[in-house]
Design a protein around this motif. Structure first.
Motif, PDB file in Angstrom:
ATOM      1  N   SER A  13       8.795   3.871  -1.379  1.00  0.00           N
ATOM      2  CA  SER A  13       8.388   2.526  -1.796  1.00  0.00           C
ATOM      3  C   SER A  13       8.352   1.596  -0.579  1.00  0.00           C
ATOM      4  O   SER A  13       9.309   1.520   0.195  1.00  0.00           O
ATOM      5  CB  SER A  13       9.394   2.025  -2.834  1.00  0.00           C
ATOM      6  OG  SER A  13       9.695   0.677  -2.625  1.00  0.00           O
ATOM      7  N   THR A  61       7.257  12.629  -4.711  1.00  0.00           N
ATOM      8  CA  THR A  61       6.936  11.192  -4.638  1.00  0.00           C
ATOM      9  C   THR A  61       5.843  10.848  -3.625  1.00  0.00           C
ATOM     10  O   THR A  61       5.453   9.678  -3.539  1.00  0.00           O
ATOM     11  CB  THR A  61       8.192  10.386  -4.248  1.00  0.00           C
ATOM     12  OG1 THR A  61       8.699  10.928  -3.031  1.00  0.00           O
ATOM     13  CG2 THR A  61       9.255  10.449  -5.317  1.00  0.00           C
ATOM     14  N   ILE A  62       5.413  11.797  -2.829  1.00  0.00           N
ATOM     15  CA  ILE A  62       4.403  11.628  -1.758  1.00  0.00           C
ATOM     16  C   ILE A  62       4.903  10.744  -0.621  1.00  0.00           C
ATOM     17  O   ILE A  62       4.930  11.131   0.528  1.00  0.00           O
ATOM     18  CB  ILE A  62       3.062  11.103  -2.276  1.00  0.00           C
ATOM     19  CG1 ILE A  62       2.536  12.041  -3.389  1.00  0.00           C
ATOM     20  CG2 ILE A  62       2.037  10.971  -1.130  1.00  0.00           C
ATOM     21  CD1 ILE A  62       1.268  11.540  -4.072  1.00  0.00           C
ATOM     22  N   CYS A  63       5.289   9.528  -0.973  1.00  0.00           N
ATOM     23  CA  CYS A  63       5.801   8.635   0.080  1.00  0.00           C
ATOM     24  C   CYS A  63       6.775   7.664  -0.566  1.00  0.00           C
ATOM     25  O   CYS A  63       6.889   7.617  -1.790  1.00  0.00           O
ATOM     26  CB  CYS A  63       4.657   7.876   0.749  1.00  0.00           C
ATOM     27  SG  CYS A  63       3.794   6.761  -0.369  1.00  0.00           S
ATOM     28  N   GLY A  70       0.829  -1.206   0.000  1.00  0.00           N
ATOM     29  CA  GLY A  70       0.000   0.000   0.000  1.00  0.00           C
ATOM     30  C   GLY A  70       0.860   1.253   0.000  1.00  0.00           C
ATOM     31  O   GLY A  70       2.090   1.175  -0.029  1.00  0.00           O
ATOM     32  N   TYR A  71       0.207   2.411   0.029  1.00  0.00           N
ATOM     33  CA  TYR A  71       0.939   3.656   0.263  1.00  0.00           C
ATOM     34  C   TYR A  71       1.601   3.564   1.636  1.00  0.00           C
ATOM     35  O   TYR A  71       1.133   2.847   2.523  1.00  0.00           O
ATOM     36  CB  TYR A  71      -0.020   4.848   0.269  1.00  0.00           C
ATOM     37  CG  TYR A  71      -0.426   5.349  -1.101  1.00  0.00           C
ATOM     38  CD1 TYR A  71       0.489   5.981  -1.929  1.00  0.00           C
ATOM     39  CD2 TYR A  71      -1.739   5.218  -1.540  1.00  0.00           C
ATOM     40  CE1 TYR A  71       0.112   6.461  -3.168  1.00  0.00           C
ATOM     41  CE2 TYR A  71      -2.130   5.691  -2.783  1.00  0.00           C
ATOM     42  CZ  TYR A  71      -1.194   6.315  -3.594  1.00  0.00           C
ATOM     43  OH  TYR A  71      -1.563   6.795  -4.821  1.00  0.00           O
ATOM     44  N   THR A  72       2.675   4.319   1.802  1.00  0.00           N
ATOM     45  CA  THR A  72       3.367   4.297   3.099  1.00  0.00           C
ATOM     46  C   THR A  72       3.273   5.681   3.752  1.00  0.00           C
ATOM     47  O   THR A  72       2.828   6.631   3.120  1.00  0.00           O
ATOM     48  CB  THR A  72       4.855   3.926   2.898  1.00  0.00           C
ATOM     49  OG1 THR A  72       5.462   4.907   2.044  1.00  0.00           O
ATOM     50  CG2 THR A  72       4.999   2.546   2.280  1.00  0.00           C
ATOM     51  N   GLU A  73       3.739   5.760   5.007  1.00  0.00           N
ATOM     52  CA  GLU A  73       3.689   7.053   5.712  1.00  0.00           C
ATOM     53  C   GLU A  73       4.580   8.052   4.997  1.00  0.00           C
ATOM     54  O   GLU A  73       5.759   7.754   4.716  1.00  0.00           O
ATOM     55  CB  GLU A  73       4.184   6.893   7.149  1.00  0.00           C
ATOM     56  CG  GLU A  73       3.124   6.335   8.060  1.00  0.00           C
ATOM     57  CD  GLU A  73       3.568   6.387   9.514  1.00  0.00           C
ATOM     58  OE1 GLU A  73       4.135   7.407   9.968  1.00  0.00           O
ATOM     59  OE2 GLU A  73       3.344   5.378  10.203  1.00  0.00           O
ATOM     60  N   SER A  74       4.061   9.228   4.755  1.00  0.00           N
ATOM     61  CA  SER A  74       4.769  10.192   3.924  1.00  0.00           C
ATOM     62  C   SER A  74       6.147  10.581   4.479  1.00  0.00           C
ATOM     63  O   SER A  74       7.118  10.726   3.726  1.00  0.00           O
ATOM     64  CB  SER A  74       3.880  11.415   3.755  1.00  0.00           C
ATOM     65  OG  SER A  74       4.539  12.356   3.001  1.00  0.00           O
ATOM     66  N   ASP A 102       5.223  16.166  -1.158  1.00  0.00           N
ATOM     67  CA  ASP A 102       3.881  15.824  -1.652  1.00  0.00           C
ATOM     68  C   ASP A 102       3.750  16.083  -3.152  1.00  0.00           C
ATOM     69  O   ASP A 102       2.821  15.590  -3.789  1.00  0.00           O
ATOM     70  CB  ASP A 102       2.809  16.632  -0.908  1.00  0.00           C
ATOM     71  CG  ASP A 102       2.628  16.134   0.509  1.00  0.00           C
ATOM     72  OD1 ASP A 102       3.010  14.983   0.788  1.00  0.00           O
ATOM     73  OD2 ASP A 102       2.115  16.898   1.347  1.00  0.00           O
TER      74      ASP A 102
END
Ligand code: PLP
Length: 372
Positions: free
Chosen positions: A255, A251-253, A53-57, A248
């Motif tokens: 890999s 890459t936002i967060c 999933g997405y990870t913590e930014s 933000d």
């Protein structure tokens, strides 16, 4: 538009076809299997249970804790996980604007000055000089380059491409100067931990000055450039907050697999770094012998720390042509001065790879055949 990154374009053309990459700045890479073998039960469990999933930014809290452990006074909240090159991009955009003045140690990895220029800042080069035996940095020149509009000082030690390094006293003097003049410091420490003796490893600049931003990462000494993992560390939380805002838009967060592999690597750092230092030390001995035997061709300016060196080709040829001929006839890749924006006939060699001895031997054969 920002000009092309000369070194990256040069490597993009040749890196994946060359037989011997004799100018790589990263150290011998680890396989994923080798790295996973170093996992402890907790990190192995995290790897097996990993969801994509997405990870913590800001970066995984455990990863930021492991990164903070590399410093004395840094907390996990003082750290932002980034890709190293992204870290330079973000920091320069957050810290600089048109009209600012920046002092950059030179020669430099291109993004360390090019992004500032593209933002409309004026860059002064704080130049390393060589007497043909070693590289030197003149502290009094820094005083002369300073102006009231100077906003940022950019340093990089251990240095790419020269292998120049400073001692702890000099680091303190540089940071004291920045503190006195109230200028921020961007300290590129990508080659930290590949010094030739434990006492040459400096504290992170972020530990010594609250307006110093350390760039660290796993690409060089850890031999893990494919993780694309680095960090910005600074004790001034407002600076980290400004970096976070820009991330933000990049890459936002990070890999998810890379973050867990990075935790494993940082926990196993003694093993990984011992391996790196051994490879670099062996290759440095080989280089010493090679250049002593070929002093007719080269000026060997021995590096003081790290996996790269920047010797000079003597009168034999223009270094760009020499590199082209060497690549065409023997598939050995060296990086010439032009990709570092340097006038003199220097080229970079990389001491971190296990194929170094074979690459150097092939270079020796080329010299015998072409310049008997
Ligand atoms: C001094 C320096 N800083 C930053 C970087 C960027 O690291 P990465 O390629 O892992 O993004 C490099 C890579 O060569 C470097 O030499």
């Amino acid at each position: 538009m920002i000009p092309p990154f000369a070194l990256e374009r040069y490597f993009a053309r040749h890196e994946f076809t060359a037989r011997y990459l004799l100018s790589a700045s990263d150290c011998e890479t680890l396989s994923q299997a080798e790295l996973l073998d170093m996992a402890d039960p907790k990190t192995r469990g995290m790897w097996d249970a990993l969801r994509l999933g997405y990870t913590e930014s800001q970066g995984h809290p455990l990863l930021r804790q492991e990164i903070a452990n590399l410093y004395k006074t840094v907390w996990p909240d003082d750290v932002l996980v980034v890709t190293p090159e992204e870290g330079i991009f973000i920091a320069m955009h957050a810290l600089l604007q048109k009209g600012d003045h920046v002092i950059v140690m030179s020669p430099a990895y291109q993004s360390l000055f090019q992004i500032a220029v593209s933002l409309g800042a004026e860059v002064s080069r704080w130049s390393l000089e060589t007497d043909g035996v070693r590289w030197k940095l003149d502290l009094s020149a820094l005083q002369k380059l300073y102006r009231p509009v100077t906003k940022l000082l950019v340093i990089n030690v251990p240095h790419n491409p020269t292998g120049f390094h400073i001692d702890a006293g000099t680091q303190k003097q540089i940071l004291a100067f920045a503190r006195e003049k109230r200028i921020a410091v961007f300290s590129d420490e990508m080659y930290r931990f590949s010094e030739y003796s434990a006492d040459a490893c400096l504290p992170g600049a972020c530990d010594l000055y609250d307006q110093a931003i350390t760039l660290g990462g796993l690409s060089k000494s850890f031999g893990l450039p494919g993780l694309r993992l680095g960090w910005l560390a600074c004790k001034e939380r407002e600076i980290i907050r400004r970096f976070q805002i820009l991330k933000d838009y990049t890459t936002i967060c990070h890999s998810a697999p890379s973050e867990i592999l990075a935790v494993i690597a940082l926990r196993a750092r003694d093993r990984i770094l011992d391996r790196t230092r051994k490879i670099v030390a062996d290759n440095l001995d080989i280089a010493d012998r090679f250049f002593a035997g070929h002093h007719r061709f080269f000026e060997w300016i021995r590096p003081m720390a790290g996996p790269v060196a920047f010797p000079r080709l003597k009168g034999t040829d223009v270094i760009e042509r020499f590199c082209e001929k060497l690549f065409a006839s023997r598939s050995v890749l060296l990086a010439p001065r032009t990709v570092f924006n340097v006038a003199d006939n220097h080229f970079r060699i990389g001491l971190g790879r296990k194929t170094f001895a074979d690459g150097l031997e092939t270079l020796g054969e080329f010299l015998m055949a072409e310049y008997p």
